[in-house]
Enzyme design. Structure first.
Site, PDB file in Angstrom:
ATOM      1  CG  HIS A 162      13.080  76.420  36.375  1.00  0.00           C
ATOM      2  ND1 HIS A 162      11.758  76.056  36.531  1.00  0.00           N
ATOM      3  CD2 HIS A 162      13.808  75.513  37.080  1.00  0.00           C
ATOM      4  CE1 HIS A 162      11.696  74.974  37.283  1.00  0.00           C
ATOM      5  NE2 HIS A 162      12.921  74.630  37.636  1.00  0.00           N
ATOM      6  CG  ASP A 199       8.451  66.479  33.302  1.00  0.00           C
ATOM      7  OD1 ASP A 199       9.429  65.858  33.742  1.00  0.00           O
ATOM      8  OD2 ASP A 199       7.880  67.384  33.929  1.00  0.00           O
ATOM      9  NE  ARG A 243      12.648  61.935  38.051  1.00  0.00           N
ATOM     10  CZ  ARG A 243      12.816  63.245  37.949  1.00  0.00           C
ATOM     11  NH1 ARG A 243      12.091  63.954  37.104  1.00  0.00           N
ATOM     12  NH2 ARG A 243      13.689  63.867  38.713  1.00  0.00           N
ATOM     13  CB  SER A 292      12.146  66.713  34.894  1.00  0.00           C
ATOM     14  OG  SER A 292      10.932  67.180  35.413  1.00  0.00           O
ATOM     15  CE  LYS A 296       8.710  70.620  34.278  1.00  0.00           C
ATOM     16  NZ  LYS A 296       8.453  70.135  35.636  1.00  0.00           N
TER      17      LYS A 296
END
Length: 434
Positions: free
Chosen positions: A82, A161, A168, A183, A187
């Protein structure tokens, strides 16, 4: 239990229990807690923060708010990567085929671009026919049979999320480490990989502008992953200038293909090798990073990584001819060359402004519902450290709208800083958190 009491407790700086966090998150997802109370809760977290235990519980609750994917039936360690987002960040397009060609299953769920940062899913959709919206069963099948799948997130993956992030986004509570880390990791945990390598960007083109805050974020995410039994490592990597020489969608896919052919820019290849080495080590394909780097370099020189990309494209319904003929990507034929006006060196670049310029051309989104133009983008002929003289082409803008072009030219001009002396080279990897 009342939302009011949980908000008050966090507002006053106290630690929330697992039950209180579950009450807020699950109540908001079910519609039992209104937007205005969740917004107050998020603002309380923004100013009072969360400790490691609270982050763990928040992430766990969000990860379990929807589907979780079980990849345990696939042999071997499944690995994911990620990135926290940057400009010209096409690492997944290069990295996933390299790592998979070394025998390590890559199960990757990616996002779309928003603001000045690009999205892997958008880039892949530049390939004619390529499907990023696979069912869970199709996703698993690709990982098992081809050792690789790069898809968009399924509709019911960590729905808490999605709902919380939307709030947010409009309440100025995006850039808080507990909220960012939970967050991202909710995932990643729901997606089912056994090991996760994080690429935490830092610099003008990243959400984290300084190394200290980027390191704090990396530590938070690594801690959450380890508490959930995942093998974790994070690299803090440079985003003061765009990665590679292209910013956009189709144009970045073209550069990724060239990189897999051994013709890519040095910074992109180096970063992919560093991230890939960590993935191979976590996946127990290689005992050490030095050996892993050699394997990854060989995957390019032998052509194995390029063939794995072709295999992935076929498996996900795309036209594999793009590997040999990148003109099929449909990059815009309308171009504008921005030329240098003085001699010297590119002393620095504002990566965020270049990202925004690409967005203004149509390559990105200001709002989630915006439709993007996959054919436009920017090719950076000169980057930080390069020598320049008058009339040298700093960059080429690919466009379809004259009006959008003028906005982008202004931003790109502002992003380049020409200096008399050559700046010191900045390493692509600033540090490792494990």
């Amino acid at each position: 239990m009342r939302a009011y009491d949980v908000i008050l407790k966090k507002r006053d700086g106290h630690e929330l229990s697992k039950e209180e966090i579950e009450f807020m998150v699950n109540g908001f997802v079910k519609g039992e807690i209104p937007d205005y109370q969740m917004a107050a809760f998020l603002m309380a977290v923004y100013f009072r923060h969360m400790n490691a235990e609270e982050r763990y519980n928040l992430t766990e609750t969000m990860a379990r708010s929807g589907d979780t994917i079980d990849l345990s039936f696939i042999p071997g360690i499944k690995v994911d990567k990620h990135s926290t987002g940057g400009v010209g960040d096409k690492t997944t397009l290069v990295l996933a085929p390299m790592v998979a060609s070394c025998g390590l299953p890559v199960a990757k769920m990616s996002g779309r671009g928003l603001g000045h940062t690009g999205g892997t899913v958008d880039k892949l959709e530049s390939i004619p026919g390529f499907r990023t919206a696979l069912s869970e069963e199709e996703f698993k099948k690709c990982v098992k049979e081809h050792l690789i799948a790069v898809v968009g997130q399924t509709a019911n993956l960590a729905p808490a999320d999605k709902k919380i992030y939307a709030l947010r986004d409009v309440t100025a509570t995006v850039d808080e480490i507990s909220l960012i880390s939970s967050s991202i990791m909710s995932k990643k945990l729901a997606a089912g990989a056994d090991a996760i390598v994080l690429d935490v960007k830092v610099g003008s083109g990243a959400f984290m502008k300084d190394i200290a805050s980027a390191t704090d974020l990396a530590r938070a995410m690594v801690d959450i992953g380890k508490r959930h039994g995942k093998s974790m490592v994070a690299l803090i990597t440079d985003m003061d200038k765009p990665l590679g020489r292209t910013v956009g969608n189709a144009i970045e896919v073209e550069e990724a293909i060239e990189t897999l052919k051994g013709n890519g820019p040095d910074d992109l290849e180096e970063l992919c090798i560093e991230l890939g080495a960590q993935m191979l080590k976590l996946g127990k394909i290689s005992d050490n990073l030095s050996q892993a780097r050699k394997m990854l370099k060989e995957s390019i020189s032998s052509g194995k990584a390029l063939e794995k990309m072709r295999e992935m494209i076929i498996a996900q319904g795309g036209d594999p001819r793009v590997v040999d003929d990148t003109s099929l990507l449909g990059i815009s034929k309308k171009t504008y060359d921005l030329k240098c006006e003085s001699a010297g060196y590119v002393g620095g670049m504002d990566a965020e402004k270049i990202g925004i310029a690409s967005m203004k051309l149509g390559a990105g989104r200001e709002k989630k519902e915006d439709v993007i133009d996959l054919s436009v983008g920017i090719r950076l002929n000169k980057k930080t450290g390069d020598e320049v003289k008058p009339k040298d082409v700093l960059c080429t803008l690919y466009y379809n709208s004259e009006e959008k072009l003028q906005e982008a030219i202004k931003l790109v001009k502002e992003s380049y800083r020409i200096s008399k002396t050559k700046p010191k080279k900045v390493e692509i990897v600033h540090g490792v958190v494990d």
